[in-house]
Design a protein around this motif. Structure first.
Motif, PDB file in Angstrom:
ATOM      1  N   ASN A  10     -20.903  23.837  21.269  1.00 15.11           N
ATOM      2  CA  ASN A  10     -21.453  22.822  22.172  1.00 15.11           C
ATOM      3  C   ASN A  10     -22.491  23.402  23.128  1.00 15.11           C
ATOM      4  O   ASN A  10     -23.257  22.655  23.760  1.00 15.11           O
ATOM      5  N   PHE A  11     -22.549  24.744  23.234  1.00 14.96           N
ATOM      6  CA  PHE A  11     -23.559  25.373  24.084  1.00 14.96           C
ATOM      7  C   PHE A  11     -24.866  25.667  23.341  1.00 14.96           C
ATOM      8  O   PHE A  11     -25.865  26.003  23.979  1.00 14.96           O
ATOM      9  N   PHE A  12     -24.869  25.570  22.018  1.00 13.43           N
ATOM     10  CA  PHE A  12     -26.079  25.892  21.252  1.00 13.43           C
ATOM     11  C   PHE A  12     -27.293  25.092  21.720  1.00 13.43           C
ATOM     12  O   PHE A  12     -28.359  25.664  21.980  1.00 13.43           O
ATOM     13  N   PRO A  13     -27.206  23.747  21.813  1.00  8.55           N
ATOM     14  CA  PRO A  13     -28.399  22.973  22.182  1.00  8.55           C
ATOM     15  C   PRO A  13     -28.950  23.320  23.561  1.00  8.55           C
ATOM     16  O   PRO A  13     -30.171  23.468  23.721  1.00  8.55           O
ATOM     17  N   ILE A  14     -28.079  23.462  24.567  1.00  6.89           N
ATOM     18  CA  ILE A  14     -28.574  23.735  25.919  1.00  6.89           C
ATOM     19  C   ILE A  14     -29.199  25.117  26.002  1.00  6.89           C
ATOM     20  O   ILE A  14     -30.246  25.304  26.651  1.00  6.89           O
ATOM     21  N   ILE A  15     -28.617  26.102  25.325  1.00  7.01           N
ATOM     22  CA  ILE A  15     -29.202  27.450  25.341  1.00  7.01           C
ATOM     23  C   ILE A  15     -30.548  27.443  24.629  1.00  7.01           C
ATOM     24  O   ILE A  15     -31.539  27.996  25.141  1.00  7.01           O
ATOM     25  N   ALA A  16     -30.600  26.816  23.463  1.00  4.90           N
ATOM     26  CA  ALA A  16     -31.861  26.769  22.711  1.00  4.90           C
ATOM     27  C   ALA A  16     -32.950  26.067  23.515  1.00  4.90           C
ATOM     28  O   ALA A  16     -34.105  26.517  23.550  1.00  4.90           O
ATOM     29  N   SER A  17     -32.603  24.971  24.175  1.00  3.20           N
ATOM     30  CA  SER A  17     -33.593  24.219  24.962  1.00  3.20           C
ATOM     31  C   SER A  17     -34.125  25.058  26.118  1.00  3.20           C
ATOM     32  O   SER A  17     -35.319  24.991  26.452  1.00  3.20           O
ATOM     33  N   ASN A  18     -33.263  25.847  26.751  1.00  4.28           N
ATOM     34  CA  ASN A  18     -33.720  26.691  27.859  1.00  4.28           C
ATOM     35  C   ASN A  18     -34.475  27.912  27.370  1.00  4.28           C
ATOM     36  O   ASN A  18     -35.412  28.376  28.033  1.00  4.28           O
ATOM     37  N   LEU A  19     -34.079  28.453  26.206  1.00  2.62           N
ATOM     38  CA  LEU A  19     -34.846  29.562  25.646  1.00  2.62           C
ATOM     39  C   LEU A  19     -36.283  29.144  25.343  1.00  2.62           C
ATOM     40  O   LEU A  19     -37.208  29.958  25.409  1.00  2.62           O
ATOM     41  N   ALA A  20     -36.456  27.871  24.999  1.00  5.69           N
ATOM     42  CA  ALA A  20     -37.787  27.364  24.667  1.00  5.69           C
ATOM     43  C   ALA A  20     -38.758  27.511  25.829  1.00  5.69           C
ATOM     44  O   ALA A  20     -39.980  27.576  25.639  1.00  5.69           O
ATOM     45  N   LYS A  21     -38.222  27.560  27.058  1.00  2.42           N
ATOM     46  CA  LYS A  21     -39.071  27.653  28.245  1.00  2.42           C
ATOM     47  C   LYS A  21     -39.468  29.089  28.560  1.00  2.42           C
ATOM     48  O   LYS A  21     -40.277  29.327  29.460  1.00  2.42           O
ATOM     49  N   MET A  22     -38.881  30.044  27.845  1.00  2.00           N
ATOM     50  CA  MET A  22     -39.239  31.446  28.057  1.00  2.00           C
ATOM     51  C   MET A  22     -40.485  31.786  27.254  1.00  2.00           C
ATOM     52  O   MET A  22     -40.622  31.386  26.101  1.00  2.00           O
TER      53      MET A  22
END
Length: 506
Positions: A129-141
């Motif tokens: 359940n943490f995959f989407p939120i982590i991926a979305s925030n990594l996108a901002k790096m």
């Protein structure tokens, strides 16, 4: 041993760095790679988590995991000091965008210090359940868009059905190129599983008979002697079909059944695996009824101690409909395998912990020996054992010593323990090294994941809608429900098992 494999400077950012997977598998694997010279001269391991650790307390905890779980035994003081000097801890909340800026600062620091820009591996050792939120925030790096250097490793389960797998794939592909996404299945890193490719395609002996003209049927069994232990809450929302069959077993089946690739390029190998999944016959309502079996373990006795049934395990619904056993008969509709049945099974609280591939060849076309000479006659069989022993054995008929012509089965065995003196690397060592090298051969591609889900969705949906009225239907320390024996027996076969050696017993 010093490796001749050259890896680039690497930063491992481990989300869930304080979790069980990091302690038991990831850090011991990276430490063993370090001992054997596979880690680059410049590397860093950053543990990410919400626990209030200092660097010192985090490293001390990891040392306990290495001492307990590493195949190389307890860590040498000086070697651990050298390795652990590259480890640090960053307290983070994956929901907090500001914490990703801190990660970026850490990456920038190493980039400024090192001789060349590092490979950045974000390892998501967290709940799905943490995959989407982590991926979305990594996108901002800023580093996320560098397809040559930045990679993301995602543990199974990759979705819990076809729809969620597609959603996760779509999200990841909006952020990363496919070549940046490493969907890990640790089973594919096991030495004997990898040896399937070498065994088939490096030897002229087997490929000419690796087809429907000579092979009668194939079995793949992955059985466990333990129950769900402390994973009852998770497992009750998953089950054997999701937990083992959709990923591990289907991946092994692809290696057995795939066509020879043109070369060992990652995309070529993965193309051939997807071809197998696409050729597999899908199930209609009647096919599910006659070609699948589900089970759930009840109480029983294991090694002289009484154990609870599945519904009595902690975190499990007292009226649970979740299967702890699954057996399916598959067919692959192509020229190589038409009408050759592939029987697969997996289950918990079984009589033996084992992972075995059994390939049974058709009988000889004409038996020239008298009946009394071959009372123990059996067809040729190739057995690939992944655990508890790692071996490949070919069962053939031979004459027993003596004056009479008496035949009996004998085994021609290739055993890792008896052939090689070096320790066999753990699956995670292989896969973590491949992630550093940028080699995706042993990792699943997005379309492969989706095609596997698509294949089993009719079974999954049928089992979830229709509540089983006979659960539990097998006792602990058995070989599963009687219906599983009937599934294969009605075709004239039986499930193959390797005898347990004394050294395999706990």
């Amino acid at each position: 041993m010093k490796s001749n494999i050259k890896t680039k400077p690497t930063i491992y950012m481990i989300f869930g760095g304080t979790g069980d997977l990091a302690e038991r598998k990831l850090i011991p694997a990276l430490y063993n790679l370090f001992l054997e010279g596979y880690m680059p001269k410049e590397f860093a391991i950053i543990g990410l988590g919400r626990t209030d650790y200092t660097n010192e307390s985090f490293i001390k905890n990891l040392l306990g995991g290495v001492n307990k779980f590493s195949r190389s035994g307890k860590a040498d003081k000086d070697q651990w000091a050298d390795f652990s000097s590259r480890i640090s801890y960053l307290r983070t909340d994956v929901n907090n965008e500001g914490d990703y800026a801190k990660m970026e600062q850490v990456i920038d620091k190493y980039e400024a210090e090192w001789s060349e820009p590092p490979v950045i591996i974000h390892y998501l050792a967290v709940a799905p359940n943490f995959f989407p939120i982590i991926a979305s925030n990594l996108a901002k790096m800023k580093s996320a868009g560098d397809a040559e250097r930045t990679r993301v490793v995602i543990e199974k389960p990759f979705g819990r059905d076809l729809e969620t797998a597609k959603e996760l794939n779509a999200l990841l592909r909006n952020i990363f190129d496919e070549k940046q996404i490493y969907r890990i299945d640790h089973y594919l890193g096991k030495e004997t599983v990898q040896n399937m490719m070498a065994f088939r395609f490096a030897n002229a002996l087997f490929e000419p008979i690796w087809n429907r003209n000579f092979i009668e049927h194939v079995q793949i069994s992955v059985t466990e002697d333990i129950g769900v232990e402390d994973r009852g809450g998770y497992y009750d929302g998953s089950g054997a079909l999701r937990d083992m069959l959709q990923n591990h077993i289907l991946q092994v089946l692809c290696l057995v059944a795939m066509e020879p690739p043109v070369n060992f390029d990652a995309e070529e190998v993965r193309n051939r695996k997807v071809d197998v999944l696409r050729a597999m016959r899908k199930f209609g309502p009647e096919e599910i009824r006659f070609n699948t079996v589900r089970g759930q373990y009840g109480e029983g006795w294991v090694k002289g101690e009484k154990v609870e049934g599945y519904r009595q395990e902690q975190g499990v619904n007292k009226e649970s409909n979740t299967e702890t056993f699954a057996a399916i008969k598959f067919f692959i509709d192509n020229w190589r395998w038409q009408n050759v049945p592939f029987y697969v099974r997996t289950g918990k609280r079984m009589h033996q912990k084992s992972s075995i591939i059994s390939i049974q060849f058709k009988d000889v076309p004409h038996l020239i020996f008298p009946n009394n000479s071959s009372e123990s006659w059996q067809q040729n069989r190739l057995i690939i054992s992944i655990q508890p022993e790692m071996s490949i054995r070919l069962q053939v008929q031979a004459k027993r010593p003596g004056l009479d012509m008496t035949l009996n089965p004998v085994d021609m065995v290739f055993n890792y323990d008896g052939t090689y003196e070096t320790d066999t690397p753990e699956a995670y060592e292989t896969l973590l090294l491949d992630a550093m090298k940028g080699d995706q051969t042993l990792f699943m591609r997005g379309d492969q994941v989706e095609t596997a889900w698509d294949l089993i969705m009719p079974v999954l949906e049928s089992w979830e809608v229709k509540k089983s009225i006979n659960f539990p239907n097998y006792s602990a320390d058995s070989w599963g429900p009687e219906a599983a024996e009937a599934l294969i027996a009605k075709d004239g076969f039986h499930w193959f098992t390797l005898p347990i050696k004394k050294s395999d017993k706990k």
